[in-house]
Design a protein around this motif. Sequence first.
Motif, PDB file in Angstrom:
ATOM      1  N   LYS A 236       0.571  -1.131   0.701  1.00  0.00           N
ATOM      2  CA  LYS A 236       0.049   0.234   0.010  1.00  0.00           C
ATOM      3  C   LYS A 236       0.840   0.974  -0.132  1.00  0.00           C
ATOM      4  O   LYS A 236       0.816   2.239   1.097  1.00  0.00           O
ATOM      5  CB  LYS A 236      -0.992  -0.250   1.456  1.00  0.00           C
ATOM      6  N   PRO A 237       1.471   1.696  -1.062  1.00  0.00           N
ATOM      7  CA  PRO A 237       2.678   2.544  -1.075  1.00  0.00           C
ATOM      8  C   PRO A 237       1.555   3.748  -1.315  1.00  0.00           C
ATOM      9  O   PRO A 237       1.972   4.811  -0.959  1.00  0.00           O
ATOM     10  CB  PRO A 237       3.587   2.592  -2.264  1.00  0.00           C
ATOM     11  N   ASP A 238       0.321   3.229  -1.554  1.00  0.00           N
ATOM     12  CA  ASP A 238      -0.228   4.911  -2.120  1.00  0.00           C
ATOM     13  C   ASP A 238      -1.144   5.390  -0.722  1.00  0.00           C
ATOM     14  O   ASP A 238      -0.576   6.951  -0.892  1.00  0.00           O
ATOM     15  CB  ASP A 238      -1.409   4.955  -3.113  1.00  0.00           C
ATOM     16  N   GLN A 239      -1.140   4.277  -0.035  1.00  0.00           N
ATOM     17  CA  GLN A 239      -1.096   5.204   1.587  1.00  0.00           C
ATOM     18  C   GLN A 239      -0.260   6.309   2.037  1.00  0.00           C
ATOM     19  O   GLN A 239      -0.344   7.063   2.948  1.00  0.00           O
ATOM     20  CB  GLN A 239      -2.122   4.178   2.300  1.00  0.00           C
ATOM     21  N   LEU A 240       1.312   5.473   1.470  1.00  0.00           N
ATOM     22  CA  LEU A 240       2.203   6.007   2.867  1.00  0.00           C
ATOM     23  C   LEU A 240       2.322   7.437   1.727  1.00  0.00           C
ATOM     24  O   LEU A 240       2.412   9.301   2.405  1.00  0.00           O
ATOM     25  CB  LEU A 240       3.132   5.362   2.201  1.00  0.00           C
ATOM     26  N   GLU A 241       1.854   7.509   0.556  1.00  0.00           N
ATOM     27  CA  GLU A 241       1.779   9.000  -0.200  1.00  0.00           C
ATOM     28  C   GLU A 241       1.210   9.861  -0.266  1.00  0.00           C
ATOM     29  O   GLU A 241       1.380  11.027   0.018  1.00  0.00           O
ATOM     30  CB  GLU A 241       1.286   8.419  -1.427  1.00  0.00           C
ATOM     31  N   LEU A 242      -0.229   9.353   0.771  1.00  0.00           N
ATOM     32  CA  LEU A 242      -1.771  10.150   1.579  1.00  0.00           C
ATOM     33  C   LEU A 242      -1.057  11.217   2.206  1.00  0.00           C
ATOM     34  O   LEU A 242      -1.092  11.603   2.340  1.00  0.00           O
ATOM     35  CB  LEU A 242      -2.529   9.135   1.099  1.00  0.00           C
ATOM     36  N   ASP A 250       8.228  15.053   3.830  1.00  0.00           N
ATOM     37  CA  ASP A 250       9.197  14.983   2.679  1.00  0.00           C
ATOM     38  C   ASP A 250       8.771  13.860   2.265  1.00  0.00           C
ATOM     39  O   ASP A 250       9.702  13.190   2.702  1.00  0.00           O
ATOM     40  CB  ASP A 250      10.282  15.697   2.342  1.00  0.00           C
ATOM     41  N   LEU A 251       8.908  13.296   0.882  1.00  0.00           N
ATOM     42  CA  LEU A 251       8.505  11.859   0.397  1.00  0.00           C
ATOM     43  C   LEU A 251       9.292  11.941  -0.550  1.00  0.00           C
ATOM     44  O   LEU A 251       8.399  12.092  -1.761  1.00  0.00           O
ATOM     45  CB  LEU A 251       6.922  11.247   0.431  1.00  0.00           C
ATOM     46  N   LEU A 252      10.007  10.696  -1.535  1.00  0.00           N
ATOM     47  CA  LEU A 252      10.522  10.580  -2.236  1.00  0.00           C
ATOM     48  C   LEU A 252       9.761   8.855  -3.094  1.00  0.00           C
ATOM     49  O   LEU A 252      10.811   8.030  -2.348  1.00  0.00           O
ATOM     50  CB  LEU A 252      11.667  10.933  -2.787  1.00  0.00           C
ATOM     51  N   LEU A 253       8.695   9.063  -3.478  1.00  0.00           N
ATOM     52  CA  LEU A 253       8.564   8.091  -3.606  1.00  0.00           C
ATOM     53  C   LEU A 253       8.798   7.243  -5.198  1.00  0.00           C
ATOM     54  O   LEU A 253       7.598   7.963  -6.361  1.00  0.00           O
ATOM     55  CB  LEU A 253       6.716   7.535  -3.688  1.00  0.00           C
ATOM     56  N   ARG A 254       9.291   6.368  -5.293  1.00  0.00           N
ATOM     57  CA  ARG A 254       9.845   5.633  -6.918  1.00  0.00           C
ATOM     58  C   ARG A 254       9.090   4.901  -7.222  1.00  0.00           C
ATOM     59  O   ARG A 254       9.470   3.968  -6.541  1.00  0.00           O
ATOM     60  CB  ARG A 254      11.396   6.249  -7.004  1.00  0.00           C
ATOM     61  N   ARG A 255       8.665   5.354  -8.257  1.00  0.00           N
ATOM     62  CA  ARG A 255       7.800   3.759  -8.628  1.00  0.00           C
ATOM     63  C   ARG A 255       8.887   3.502  -9.895  1.00  0.00           C
ATOM     64  O   ARG A 255       8.793   3.423 -10.604  1.00  0.00           O
ATOM     65  CB  ARG A 255       5.891   4.003  -9.443  1.00  0.00           C
ATOM     66  N   GLN A 256       8.987   1.899  -9.662  1.00  0.00           N
ATOM     67  CA  GLN A 256       9.779   1.285 -10.445  1.00  0.00           C
ATOM     68  C   GLN A 256       8.984   0.539 -11.466  1.00  0.00           C
ATOM     69  O   GLN A 256       8.970  -0.805 -11.031  1.00  0.00           O
ATOM     70  CB  GLN A 256      11.151   0.910 -10.162  1.00  0.00           C
TER      71      GLN A 256
END
Length: 284
Positions: A236-242, A250-256
Amino acid sequence: MTLTTVSEIYAFEGIQGVYKHASDVTNCEMEFSVYVPSSAALEMAPVVWYLSGLTCTQDNATTKAGFQRTASELGLVIICPDTSPRGETVPDDPEGAYDLGLGAGFYLDATEEPWSSHYQMYSYITQELPALVAEHFPVDLGRQAIMGHSMGGHGALTLWRKNPELYKSVSAFSPICHPIDAPWGQKALNNYLGTDVGEWSNHDACALLLNHGPIEGVQILVDQGMGDQFIEEQLKPDQLELACGMVGQDLLLRRQMDYDHSYYFIATFIEDHLRHHAQALANL
């Protein structure tokens, strides 16, 4: 505290060692690995803690992540603890499942029986093991960073948010971002902590950020493979981003694209994570 050397191997002009000791916190023998770069002979080195995921030991990252070359270049000590207590007296999942018990400590202090007598991984990682490492290795505990994969990514994010005075930098590969809302997390939290969901929130990265706010001056680095089979149900990375967006963290979420949940993924991007930490620790 007494430390026994299991092995020491020369790698990239440093020493990759594996060690064991009797833990007063987990009430069993624990094993961990330490990579010490040659530069640590000249001055105390900053530390990066690497927390592994479900089913893993200290050996997975040590042998598969390929961090030694970059750690040597950057002068970083890399410490890889085990993921749980182990031994004949340590309880395991009664059905032998991989997501509870041995190899699945979830980096918390269990309060429920039969787990509480051994499963004290939060105190082990944040207190006992650092003290032991400082006694035997040339480390600067004023410059610590933490990272991890999957369950270890959950551990890195929660230990960092609960202890920003200890960990000055944080990153994760494919972390379990919202364990309150994930089957892996729900099973572990219910068994280790009981049925109080309010207590679970103290071990959930999204809940910690929403309840306690951001840490200014720190950028969370997360790499998530988009070919990961666990992304929707467990990670659930989208929840962390939200959550980060809501509190201003500050978050750098890189979807590889195309990468999965394996150590091939980690080995591809481990250098980026170590450089992320080295830059943050160099500014202290």
